[in-house]
Design a protein around this motif. Structure first.
Motif, mmCIF file in Angstrom:
data_model
loop_
_atom_site.group_PDB
_atom_site.id
_atom_site.type_symbol
_atom_site.label_atom_id
_atom_site.label_comp_id
_atom_site.label_asym_id
_atom_site.label_seq_id
_atom_site.Cartn_x
_atom_site.Cartn_y
_atom_site.Cartn_z
ATOM 1 N N CYS A 106 0.937 -1.253 0.052
ATOM 2 C CA CYS A 106 0.122 0.043 -0.068
ATOM 3 C C CYS A 106 0.970 1.319 -0.061
ATOM 4 O O CYS A 106 2.258 1.108 -0.005
ATOM 5 N N PHE A 107 0.390 2.597 0.000
ATOM 6 C CA PHE A 107 1.083 3.693 -0.023
ATOM 7 C C PHE A 107 0.534 4.503 1.090
ATOM 8 O O PHE A 107 -0.766 4.437 1.554
ATOM 9 N N THR A 108 1.303 5.302 1.739
ATOM 10 C CA THR A 108 0.871 6.193 2.810
ATOM 11 C C THR A 108 0.665 7.578 2.087
ATOM 12 O O THR A 108 0.669 7.872 1.084
ATOM 13 N N ARG A 109 -0.097 8.244 3.000
ATOM 14 C CA ARG A 109 -0.642 9.843 2.394
ATOM 15 C C ARG A 109 0.399 10.579 2.587
ATOM 16 O O ARG A 109 0.262 12.003 2.221
ATOM 17 N N THR A 110 1.587 10.240 3.170
ATOM 18 C CA THR A 110 2.690 11.193 3.299
ATOM 19 C C THR A 110 3.990 10.776 2.989
ATOM 20 O O THR A 110 4.099 9.277 2.840
ATOM 21 N N THR A 111 4.886 11.536 2.527
ATOM 22 C CA THR A 111 6.402 11.048 2.143
ATOM 23 C C THR A 111 7.349 11.573 3.074
ATOM 24 O O THR A 111 8.666 11.096 2.768
ATOM 25 N N ALA A 112 6.817 12.038 4.312
ATOM 26 C CA ALA A 112 7.830 12.414 4.870
ATOM 27 C C ALA A 112 8.390 11.168 5.870
ATOM 28 O O ALA A 112 7.675 10.089 5.996
ATOM 29 N N TRP A 113 9.685 10.938 6.031
ATOM 30 C CA TRP A 113 10.351 9.804 6.530
ATOM 31 C C TRP A 113 9.834 9.518 7.651
ATOM 32 O O TRP A 113 9.558 8.236 7.971
ATOM 33 N N ALA A 114 9.864 10.324 8.708
ATOM 34 C CA ALA A 114 9.445 9.992 10.085
ATOM 35 C C ALA A 114 7.998 9.670 10.343
ATOM 36 O O ALA A 114 7.829 8.466 10.937
ATOM 37 N N ASP A 115 7.262 10.273 9.598
ATOM 38 C CA ASP A 115 5.616 9.791 9.494
ATOM 39 C C ASP A 115 5.496 8.554 8.811
ATOM 40 O O ASP A 115 4.795 7.666 9.145
ATOM 41 N N TYR A 116 6.343 8.355 7.708
ATOM 42 C CA TYR A 116 6.085 7.081 7.050
ATOM 43 C C TYR A 116 6.451 5.924 7.819
ATOM 44 O O TYR A 116 5.779 5.092 7.834
#
Length: 433
Positions: free
Chosen positions: A369-379
């Motif tokens: 799947c894919f997350t809604r954010t690309t920020a490393w920490a949030d991912y």
């Protein structure tokens, strides 16, 4: 009265210098040099002060870039050489040969400072361009460096031709015989220039892109693109300098597409212990119907299986002929429903839970799947939350994660086996007695 006498004495002393032409010329040159230095200082003060005043206007803010890059400072430095160049005619008793030689030297200094001024102007234009929107996608630093290199080569040729009092075309014609040597010396520069043009024209690399090039140890953000090198700051804050031509001759991964898409991929597997895979009992089916994410799936699946088994007729009584729900298939449907209802999962992109080929480590269930954010920490946080929950809910379906035996497992097994061996030994000793 004393001032007049001092003036007359000075004129008399100056008149006596006619009998010493060398001393007369030396004093004239010293006075000319002193005047040129004073006027040079005055010119620099006036130019810098005027540019500072004009830069206060909003429409002339670009003058600050020219001033910070010392464009006006270099232009003011041409004043002494220009004064000397045109003031040599006023020096008394100065021979034609000396006048011509000193004029060429002054002209060479003028050309040198003009070259420095143009070089600083190119740096100022680069700073002005860096504040525009195009600078985020197109870097012209390589072109500016190439222009400065050509400028200096031509300037050195002209300055040398001026000092030796020869035509610059004569030196340029001599460079034709050295073209092979120049191509060999500037081979890397030519390769880097061609590579820089291709990288820019094909939109392959921008400042700020995250690139990965394992063969040179690069995994981080591009911080600078020059004519010869591309500087990459790794995530451990180290700097890697990559020759520009290597980016065209070798492959590298650019993560810009991921950052622009707005979603970052999760692709990780859960290795299920194959020994726990089985059919669901009626009690387990009844219990799992109370799970909110499985209500619709179990209702439609049971209706599908019932229709299938009724179509088989009497042979459906045999367990091997009937279709039934499995715990791993139900868990796969639950994991997919969980991802589809997760607030941090991008639903407009691919989202699935698939079963991979069974290995010696168990049955892999891959979460894709894919997350809604690309920020490393949030991912990493989102990915950790998803797998924490799925690992914790596995026992609800009668499943467990495969794990190779550790040292603690061995010790626990040996500890459990020791009382049995002791008891068997005692029985053997009793029987022998």
């Amino acid at each position: 009265m004393d001032i007049q006498r001092l003036w007359h004495d000075t004129l008399d002393l100056w008149g006596t210098l006619d009998q010493h032409p060398l001393l007369h010329s030396a004093l004239g040159l010293a006075v000319l040099l002193l005047i040129s230095l004073v006027l040079g200082r005055l010119a620099r003060f006036l130019v810098l002060h005027t540019s500072r005043l004009l830069a206060r206007q909003q429409a002339l803010k670009w003058l600050d870039d020219l001033r910070h890059n010392k464009v006006f400072h270099r232009l003011a430095q041409t004043t002494p050489s220009l004064i000397i160049q045109f003031g040599l005619k006023l020096v008394p008793e100065l021979g034609t040969t000396a006048q011509h030689f000193l004029g060429n030297v002054a002209l060479a200094f003028t050309l040198l400072f003009m070259t420095l001024a143009v070089s600083c102007l190119l740096d100022a234009l680069l700073d002005i361009y860096a504040r525009t929107e195009h600078a985020r996608t197109r870097s012209i630093k390589g072109y500016v460096q190439l222009a400065k290199m050509v400028l200096w080569v031509l300037s050195v040729i002209v300055i040398i031709a001026t000092l030796i009092d020869r035509s610059p075309l004569l030196l340029l014609s001599g460079l034709g015989a050295m073209s092979a040597v120049l191509l060999l010396v500037y081979k890397d520069t030519l390769l880097s220039f061609v590579a820089s043009v291709q990288l820019t024209s094909n939109d392959m690399l921008h400042v700020g892109d995250w690139i990965e090039m394992p063969q040179v140890g690069a995994d981080g953000d591009v911080v600078d693109i020059t004519l010869h090198t591309v500087k990459v700051q790794n995530f451990d804050k180290t700097i890697v300098s990559i020759p520009t031509w290597r980016l065209m001759s070798e492959s590298f991964r650019n993560w810009r597409g991921m950052q622009q898409s707005g979603g970052r991929r999760i692709k990780r597997s859960l290795f299920i212990d194959a020994a726990g895979v089985r059919f669901l009992t009626r009690e387990e089916e009844q219990r799992l119907t109370q799970v909110r994410l499985l209500g619709d799936y179990l209702a439609s699946k049971r209706q599908e299986l019932q229709n299938w088994n009724e179509a088989l007729g009497p042979v459906a009584e045999l367990s091997a002929n009937r279709r039934r729900l499995t715990n791993i298939g139900t868990f796969r449907a639950f994991a997919l429903a969980y991802l589809q209802n997760h607030p941090d999962v991008q639903q407009s992109m691919t989202c699935m839970v698939r079963q991979m080929q069974t290995t010696a480590e168990g049955v892999p269930l891959e979460i894709y799947c894919f997350t809604r954010t690309t920020a490393w920490a949030d991912y990493e946080r989102i990915q950790g939350d998803i797998f924490d929950y799925l690992l914790a809910v596995l026992p609800e379906f009668g499943l467990s994660l495969y794990q190779q035996p550790s040292g603690n497992d061995m010790r626990a097994g040996l500890a459990a086996r020791a009382p049995i061996e002791t008891q068997a030994q005692r029985l053997t000793e009793t029987a022998e007695a």
